[in-house]
Structures are given as structure tokens and as C-alpha cells.
Scaffold this motif. Structure first.
Motif, PDB file in Angstrom:
ATOM      1  N   THR A 143      59.427   7.145  -1.956  1.00 18.45           N
ATOM      2  CA  THR A 143      58.247   6.752  -1.157  1.00 18.45           C
ATOM      3  C   THR A 143      57.205   7.578  -1.978  1.00 18.45           C
ATOM      4  OG1 THR A 143      59.339   6.114   0.642  1.00 18.45           O
ATOM      5  CG2 THR A 143      57.113   6.583   0.670  1.00 18.45           C
ATOM      6  N   ALA A 144      57.301   8.965  -2.398  1.00 17.23           N
ATOM      7  CA  ALA A 144      56.606   9.510  -3.120  1.00 17.23           C
ATOM      8  C   ALA A 144      56.197   9.239  -4.342  1.00 17.23           C
ATOM      9  CB  ALA A 144      56.943  11.113  -3.127  1.00 17.23           C
ATOM     10  N   HIS A 145      57.121   8.709  -5.253  1.00 19.31           N
ATOM     11  CA  HIS A 145      56.778   8.176  -6.492  1.00 19.31           C
ATOM     12  C   HIS A 145      56.213   6.919  -6.558  1.00 19.31           C
ATOM     13  CE1 HIS A 145      59.128  11.360  -8.238  1.00 19.31           C
ATOM     14  NE2 HIS A 145      60.206  11.349  -8.081  1.00 19.31           N
ATOM     15  N   THR A 146      56.762   6.048  -5.275  1.00 16.70           N
ATOM     16  CA  THR A 146      56.063   4.744  -5.633  1.00 16.70           C
ATOM     17  C   THR A 146      54.683   4.838  -5.179  1.00 16.70           C
ATOM     18  OG1 THR A 146      58.102   3.743  -4.715  1.00 16.70           O
ATOM     19  CG2 THR A 146      56.219   2.579  -4.230  1.00 16.70           C
ATOM     20  N   ASN A 147      54.249   5.918  -4.021  1.00 13.23           N
ATOM     21  CA  ASN A 147      52.806   5.817  -3.729  1.00 13.23           C
ATOM     22  C   ASN A 147      51.904   6.606  -4.822  1.00 13.23           C
ATOM     23  OD1 ASN A 147      53.348   4.898  -1.052  1.00 13.23           O
ATOM     24  ND2 ASN A 147      53.665   7.110  -0.242  1.00 13.23           N
ATOM     25  N   ARG A 148      52.620   7.442  -5.559  1.00 13.22           N
ATOM     26  CA  ARG A 148      51.946   8.004  -6.715  1.00 13.22           C
ATOM     27  C   ARG A 148      51.619   7.133  -7.833  1.00 13.22           C
ATOM     28  NH1 ARG A 148      48.427  11.385  -8.368  1.00 13.22           N
ATOM     29  NH2 ARG A 148      48.282  12.339 -10.504  1.00 13.22           N
ATOM     30  N   ILE A 149      52.592   6.103  -8.104  1.00 15.40           N
ATOM     31  CA  ILE A 149      52.264   4.942  -9.197  1.00 15.40           C
ATOM     32  C   ILE A 149      50.870   4.279  -8.553  1.00 15.40           C
ATOM     33  CG2 ILE A 149      53.398   3.237 -10.149  1.00 15.40           C
ATOM     34  CD1 ILE A 149      56.059   4.551 -10.275  1.00 15.40           C
ATOM     35  N   ARG A 150      51.083   3.855  -7.282  1.00 15.57           N
ATOM     36  CA  ARG A 150      50.152   2.900  -6.724  1.00 15.57           C
ATOM     37  C   ARG A 150      48.807   3.567  -6.883  1.00 15.57           C
ATOM     38  NH1 ARG A 150      53.525   0.564  -1.478  1.00 15.57           N
ATOM     39  NH2 ARG A 150      54.491  -0.837  -2.594  1.00 15.57           N
ATOM     40  N   SER A 151      48.517   4.897  -6.583  1.00 13.82           N
ATOM     41  CA  SER A 151      47.578   5.534  -6.634  1.00 13.82           C
ATOM     42  C   SER A 151      46.831   5.693  -7.857  1.00 13.82           C
ATOM     43  CB  SER A 151      47.614   6.959  -6.035  1.00 13.82           C
ATOM     44  OG  SER A 151      48.340   7.130  -4.706  1.00 13.82           O
ATOM     45  N   LEU A 152      47.791   5.990  -8.967  1.00 12.86           N
ATOM     46  CA  LEU A 152      47.298   5.943 -10.322  1.00 12.86           C
ATOM     47  C   LEU A 152      46.983   4.553 -10.934  1.00 12.86           C
ATOM     48  CD1 LEU A 152      50.217   8.339 -11.799  1.00 12.86           C
ATOM     49  CD2 LEU A 152      47.863   8.732 -11.346  1.00 12.86           C
ATOM     50  N   LEU A 153      47.361   3.669 -10.433  1.00 14.98           N
ATOM     51  CA  LEU A 153      46.846   2.110 -10.832  1.00 14.98           C
ATOM     52  C   LEU A 153      45.597   1.781 -10.299  1.00 14.98           C
ATOM     53  CD1 LEU A 153      50.283   0.162 -10.739  1.00 14.98           C
ATOM     54  CD2 LEU A 153      48.858   0.914 -12.683  1.00 14.98           C
ATOM     55  N   VAL A 154      45.315   2.200  -9.040  1.00 12.22           N
ATOM     56  CA  VAL A 154      44.173   1.963  -8.192  1.00 12.22           C
ATOM     57  C   VAL A 154      43.122   2.623  -9.037  1.00 12.22           C
ATOM     58  CG1 VAL A 154      42.925   2.386  -6.275  1.00 12.22           C
ATOM     59  CG2 VAL A 154      45.368   1.630  -5.904  1.00 12.22           C
ATOM     60  N   LEU A 155      43.319   3.655  -9.725  1.00 10.03           N
ATOM     61  CA  LEU A 155      42.072   4.154 -10.344  1.00 10.03           C
ATOM     62  C   LEU A 155      41.526   3.221 -11.285  1.00 10.03           C
ATOM     63  CD1 LEU A 155      43.591   7.753 -11.160  1.00 10.03           C
ATOM     64  CD2 LEU A 155      41.949   6.997  -9.424  1.00 10.03           C
ATOM     65  N   HIS A 156      42.307   2.359 -11.852  1.00  6.17           N
ATOM     66  CA  HIS A 156      41.746   1.242 -12.647  1.00  6.17           C
ATOM     67  C   HIS A 156      41.654  -0.235 -12.129  1.00  6.17           C
ATOM     68  CE1 HIS A 156      41.274   3.728 -16.369  1.00  6.17           C
ATOM     69  NE2 HIS A 156      42.296   4.340 -15.703  1.00  6.17           N
ATOM     70  N   ASN A 157      41.623  -0.160 -10.590  1.00  6.83           N
ATOM     71  CA  ASN A 157      41.559  -1.379  -9.815  1.00  6.83           C
ATOM     72  C   ASN A 157      42.693  -2.282 -10.089  1.00  6.83           C
ATOM     73  OD1 ASN A 157      40.618  -3.151  -7.961  1.00  6.83           O
ATOM     74  ND2 ASN A 157      39.215  -4.135  -9.512  1.00  6.83           N
ATOM     75  N   LEU A 158      43.817  -1.729 -10.305  1.00  2.00           N
ATOM     76  CA  LEU A 158      45.128  -2.480 -10.470  1.00  2.00           C
ATOM     77  C   LEU A 158      46.022  -2.364  -9.302  1.00  2.00           C
ATOM     78  CD1 LEU A 158      45.839  -1.534 -14.126  1.00  2.00           C
ATOM     79  CD2 LEU A 158      44.851  -3.737 -13.357  1.00  2.00           C
ATOM     80  N   ARG A 159      46.307  -3.417  -8.611  1.00  2.00           N
ATOM     81  CA  ARG A 159      46.934  -3.039  -7.181  1.00  2.00           C
ATOM     82  C   ARG A 159      48.495  -3.978  -7.085  1.00  2.00           C
ATOM     83  NH1 ARG A 159      42.801  -0.976  -4.236  1.00  2.00           N
ATOM     84  NH2 ARG A 159      40.704  -1.249  -5.129  1.00  2.00           N
ATOM     85  N   VAL A 160      49.453  -3.330  -6.895  1.00  2.04           N
ATOM     86  CA  VAL A 160      50.458  -3.848  -7.070  1.00  2.04           C
ATOM     87  C   VAL A 160      51.258  -3.628  -5.453  1.00  2.04           C
ATOM     88  CG1 VAL A 160      51.227  -3.884  -9.273  1.00  2.04           C
ATOM     89  CG2 VAL A 160      51.793  -1.928  -7.701  1.00  2.04           C
ATOM     90  N   LYS A 161      52.120  -4.772  -4.810  1.00  2.00           N
ATOM     91  CA  LYS A 161      52.599  -4.665  -3.574  1.00  2.00           C
ATOM     92  C   LYS A 161      54.094  -3.748  -3.722  1.00  2.00           C
ATOM     93  CE  LYS A 161      50.568  -8.726  -1.346  1.00  2.00           C
ATOM     94  NZ  LYS A 161      50.584  -9.932  -0.728  1.00  2.00           N
ATOM     95  N   TYR A 162      54.747  -3.972  -4.955  1.00  2.00           N
ATOM     96  CA  TYR A 162      56.140  -3.424  -4.971  1.00  2.00           C
ATOM     97  C   TYR A 162      56.182  -3.086  -6.383  1.00  2.00           C
ATOM     98  CZ  TYR A 162      61.169  -2.995  -4.894  1.00  2.00           C
ATOM     99  OH  TYR A 162      62.397  -2.711  -4.888  1.00  2.00           O
ATOM    100  N   VAL A 163      56.767  -1.818  -6.404  1.00  2.00           N
ATOM    101  CA  VAL A 163      57.218  -1.033  -7.676  1.00  2.00           C
ATOM    102  C   VAL A 163      58.702  -1.015  -7.912  1.00  2.00           C
ATOM    103  CG1 VAL A 163      56.776   1.432  -9.012  1.00  2.00           C
ATOM    104  CG2 VAL A 163      54.881   0.395  -7.284  1.00  2.00           C
ATOM    105  N   GLY A 164      58.867  -1.667  -9.060  1.00  2.00           N
ATOM    106  CA  GLY A 164      60.281  -1.737  -9.338  1.00  2.00           C
ATOM    107  C   GLY A 164      60.646  -3.046  -9.257  1.00  2.00           C
ATOM    108  N   GLY A 165      62.002  -3.350  -9.885  1.00  2.00           N
ATOM    109  CA  GLY A 165      62.710  -4.639 -10.028  1.00  2.00           C
ATOM    110  C   GLY A 165      61.996  -5.545 -11.315  1.00  2.00           C
ATOM    111  N   ARG A 166      62.483  -6.707 -11.510  1.00  2.00           N
ATOM    112  CA  ARG A 166      61.910  -7.598 -12.506  1.00  2.00           C
ATOM    113  C   ARG A 166      60.519  -7.845 -12.498  1.00  2.00           C
ATOM    114  NH1 ARG A 166      66.878 -11.974 -12.843  1.00  2.00           N
ATOM    115  NH2 ARG A 166      68.504 -10.525 -13.428  1.00  2.00           N
ATOM    116  N   VAL A 167      59.820  -8.242 -11.435  1.00  2.00           N
ATOM    117  CA  VAL A 167      58.672  -8.616 -11.189  1.00  2.00           C
ATOM    118  C   VAL A 167      57.699  -7.501 -11.683  1.00  2.00           C
ATOM    119  CG1 VAL A 167      56.734  -9.238  -9.669  1.00  2.00           C
ATOM    120  CG2 VAL A 167      58.863 -10.190  -9.268  1.00  2.00           C
ATOM    121  N   TRP A 168      58.068  -6.424 -11.187  1.00  2.00           N
ATOM    122  CA  TRP A 168      57.075  -5.103 -11.424  1.00  2.00           C
ATOM    123  C   TRP A 168      57.341  -4.879 -12.998  1.00  2.00           C
ATOM    124  CZ3 TRP A 168      53.767  -1.348 -11.232  1.00  2.00           C
ATOM    125  CH2 TRP A 168      53.937   0.096 -12.094  1.00  2.00           C
ATOM    126  N   THR A 169      58.494  -4.976 -13.825  1.00  2.00           N
ATOM    127  CA  THR A 169      58.760  -4.660 -15.208  1.00  2.00           C
ATOM    128  C   THR A 169      57.785  -5.794 -16.033  1.00  2.00           C
ATOM    129  OG1 THR A 169      61.079  -3.835 -14.686  1.00  2.00           O
ATOM    130  CG2 THR A 169      60.437  -4.482 -16.980  1.00  2.00           C
TER     131      THR A 169
END
Length: 383
Positions: free
Chosen positions: A167-193
Motif C-alpha cells: 500500500t505504501a509503494h502504491t500510494n507513493r507512486i500515485r502521489s508522485l504522479l499527481v505532482l504532474h496532474n496524472l491520476r490512476v486508479k490502479y498501479v500494477g498489471g497490464r493496464v498500468w504497464t
């Protein structure tokens, strides 16, 4: 002020020829207080883990107190980081040891008081003497698991830590992306890749590299979680403990929950009644009544936090998957029509009742009234 005599009245509190020893454990050194209950205690400091120095201190204390070499020795220390290996070593040396709950040790209620390791070890020594002279409720003594029982708890505890790390790694990735207004619901898997392959070149090299490293750590954690979950499922299906199979028969309780309840609670602890079980979970009330003031402070939260959290989660699941059970009817009659606050209070009460019902199911085979078993079992059985 005269000391109260209600606790040890009519009891013979004369100390016999025995040595008492209290440990104050530290990371680099241990403080030892030793005495026979008649003389002032002797104190010494040994290097942490130096068992030879401990035996030397015991021999010196016996000589100082004019005790024979074979005089019994009673010791204690607070449950903590060192676990139970010290207890097992002391027991192997013929020393009767106690591992006590640090939260049950008396504390001076004055606002300002001296606190040092030496004072703490002296306090433990005095309470140890009181315990062995008849004042058994002076503190709470921990039940010692066997090395096998202690090892059985490692798997699900590691799983818990890894899930928090995921959960910590997932939240960290989402927080880094939000810095550039990039928002994702799920981190990992084919869609994320596919999404990250298209977006990564739009970011600065420093940020892109940090996210890539976070993704690598996240992938490793997920791989370890899958490996441990497979191992847990395999061991649960192999009949590691009969209680797991019993609990897993009930709708609303999965194999992972059954594993945790058995390894942490039902597998090696002995309860005589539901009150002891609730106390172990920390689901007992804490009333505060003084004079005309009466306040309820909620549950004690003094027990096993993993099982307490799990029982609350299982209580919500029980309402959804066991709607016709007696426990669900009890909750719905008293709390379903109330507000959110009362429902939160009610779910804790349901968790306590459910824990007692599961304990009776494992110990005595009493299926909770109206409970539904999973497909392949008997449909509905009443106790």
C-alpha cells in the motif's frame, strides 16, 4: 499512612531462603536487581545477551545473601523486543522465570517522578517478591508459547507487513504522479504497464527514475505476497490445525482469517470462559466511576490488536453473509436503525459475541445458531 492489609490478610508472607532477580533489558546492556527480600537489593550491569555474566551475578548475589548454591532463584522481565528466548534459557538453568506485561506494572501517579533503568529494575524486583508472597494480581503474566507455536505466527505477520508495504509503494507512486496532474486508479498489471509506457517519457528524468524504482520494489513485494499466500493456503489445506478447517466452514470466514485466528488466538491459548477471551482481545469495557461521576471509556484495547481488528472486520462480513443468524438478528434489532456512531459501537459488541461463538465452535463443536455453512456442507444448523 497505614498500609492496607486487605490483599494478604491471613496469609503467611514470610520470605524463605530464595533469591529474586529482575531484569531491565536494554539494547546494549541489562540492569539486574537481585535480593532475598530481607536485605537491600544488589545491582549490576551486564552486556546485553551475556548469559555467563548473568550466572556470575546470581552466584555473587547468593554469596552476599548467605544462601546456599542450590537455593531457588525466581526472576522476571518485561515482555518486549527480546521475546521469549531469555525465558527459555532461564528455565533451562533451573530458574523460575515470569514474563510480565509492561502495561500492567504499577506507575506512580505523581506528575513528576524519577525514572531510570535502575529504578525500573528495583520496582520489578519488589513486585516479583510481592507476587511470590501471595499477591498474585500484582501484574499480568504472559503465557509463553512453544518455539513451534511462536514460529507458526511468523507467516501471517510477515504477510501483514508486506501488504502494508504494498500500500505504501502504491500510494507513493500515485502521489508522485499527481505532482504532474496524472491520476490512476490502479498501479500494477497490464493496464498500468501500457499507461506508464505512454506517459513516462513526458516526465522529468529524475521523477521518472524514482517511479521506476518504486515500481520495481512494488513488483518484488507483490511477488513475495503471492508466494506467502500460496504457502499459507497449502499449509491450511494440509490440516495444520483442525480449528482452521472448522472456522473455514462458516460463510464469511476465509482461510486467511481462520489461519490468523488459530495461530494468534485459538491454537495455543486456553480460555475458561468468554470473559477471558474478550480480555485477551481487548474487547472489555473500561468504566470510570468515582463518587457521583460515571463515565464509560470504551473498550480497553489491551489485548491482541491483530485479532481485535480482524474480529471487527469479520463482524461486518458476518452481517452481510450470515443475515439469518442469531447474532445478526441481535445486531439488527438493537443497532441497525441507529446512527453511524451507535452502529460502530454495536459492531464492536458484535465482534465480542462472535469471538465467543467461534471459540465455542472450535472447543465444543457448538455451531452458532442460524449459521450457514459453505457449499458442500450442511446448509443450516442450529445449536
Amino acid at each position: 499512612m497505614d498500609a492496607p492489609d486487605t490483599v494478604l490478610r491471613w496469609q503467611n508472607t514470610t520470605t524463605v531462603s530464595r533469591l529474586y532477580m529482575a531484569f531491565e533489558l536494554g539494547d546494549k546492556s541489562w540492569k539486574l536487581s537481585l535480593g532475598d527480600g530481607r536485605r537491600a537489593p544488589s545491582r549490576c550491569t551486564v552486556a546485553a545477551g551475556d548469559t555467563t555474566a548473568v550466572l556470575t551475578a546470581v552466584a555473587n548475589a547468593k554469596a552476599r545473601c548467605h544462601l546456599s548454591a542450590d537455593a531457588p532463584v525466581y526472576s522476571c522481565y518485561e515482555a518486549g523486543r527480546d521475546g521469549f528466548w531469555i525465558h527459555r534459557w532461564l528455565t533451562g538453568q533451573g530458574i523460575a522465570n515470569l514474563v510480565v506485561d509492561s502495561a500492567s506494572i504499577e506507575v506512580n501517579r505523581r506528575a513528576r517522578r524519577a525514572k531510570t533503568d535502575r529504578l525500573d529494575s528495583d520496582k520489578l524486583l519488589s513486585m516479583l517478591i510481592r507476587y511470590h508472597t501471595g499477591e498474585r494480581r500484582v501484574w499480568a503474566v504472559a503465557r509463553i508459547p512453544t518455539p513451534e507455536q511462536e514460529g507458526d505466527r511468523r507467516l501471517h505477520r510477515e504477510l501483514e507487513r508486506l501488504r502494508h508495504e504494498r500500500t505504501a509503494h502504491t500510494n507513493r507512486i500515485r502521489s508522485l504522479l499527481v505532482l504532474h496532474n496524472l491520476r490512476v486508479k490502479y498501479v500494477g498489471g497490464r493496464v498500468w504497464t501500457h499507461w506508464w509506457t505512454r506517459q513516462r517519457d513526458l516526465l522529468a528524468p529524475g521523477l521518472r527514475g524514482e517511479i521506476d524504482r518504486e515500481c520495481e520494489r512494488l513488483a518484488l513485494v507483490r511477488q513475495q505476497i503471492r508466494s506467502l499466500e500460496v504457502q499459507q493456503e497449502r499449509r491450511a489445506c494440509s490440516g495444520a490445525h483442525p480449528g482452521m478447517a472448522l472456522l473455514a466452514q462458516l460463510a464469511g470466514i476465509g482461510s486467511g482469517s481462520a489461519w490468523t485466528l488459530v495461530r494468534e488466538l485459538f491454537g495455543w491459548r486456553q480460555f475458561h470462559n468468554g470473559r477471558e477471551l474478550a480480555g485477551c482481545l481487548g474487547l472489555t469495557p473500561t468504566p470510570c466511576a468515582s463518587g457521583t461521576s460515571e463515565v464509560e471509556l470504551g473498550i480497553s484495547k489491551a489485548g491482541n490488536r491483530r485479532c481485535r481488528w480482524l474480529m471487527v472486520e469479520l463482524a461486518w462480513s458476518w452481517l452481510r453473509l450470515q443475515p439469518d443468524s442469531k447474532l445478526s438478528h441481535w445486531f439488527n434489532e438493537r443497532f441497525a436503525g441507529a446512527g453511524k456512531r451507535l452502529r460502530r459501537i454495536g459492531i464492536v459488541a458484535l465482534a465480542r459475541r462472535l469471538a465467543i461463538a467461534l471459540w465455542r465452535f472450535i472447543e465444543h463443536g457448538e455451531i452458532p445458531e442460524g449459521a450457514i455453512l459453505k457449499p458442500g456442507k450442511v446448509n443450516t444448523v442450529k445449536a
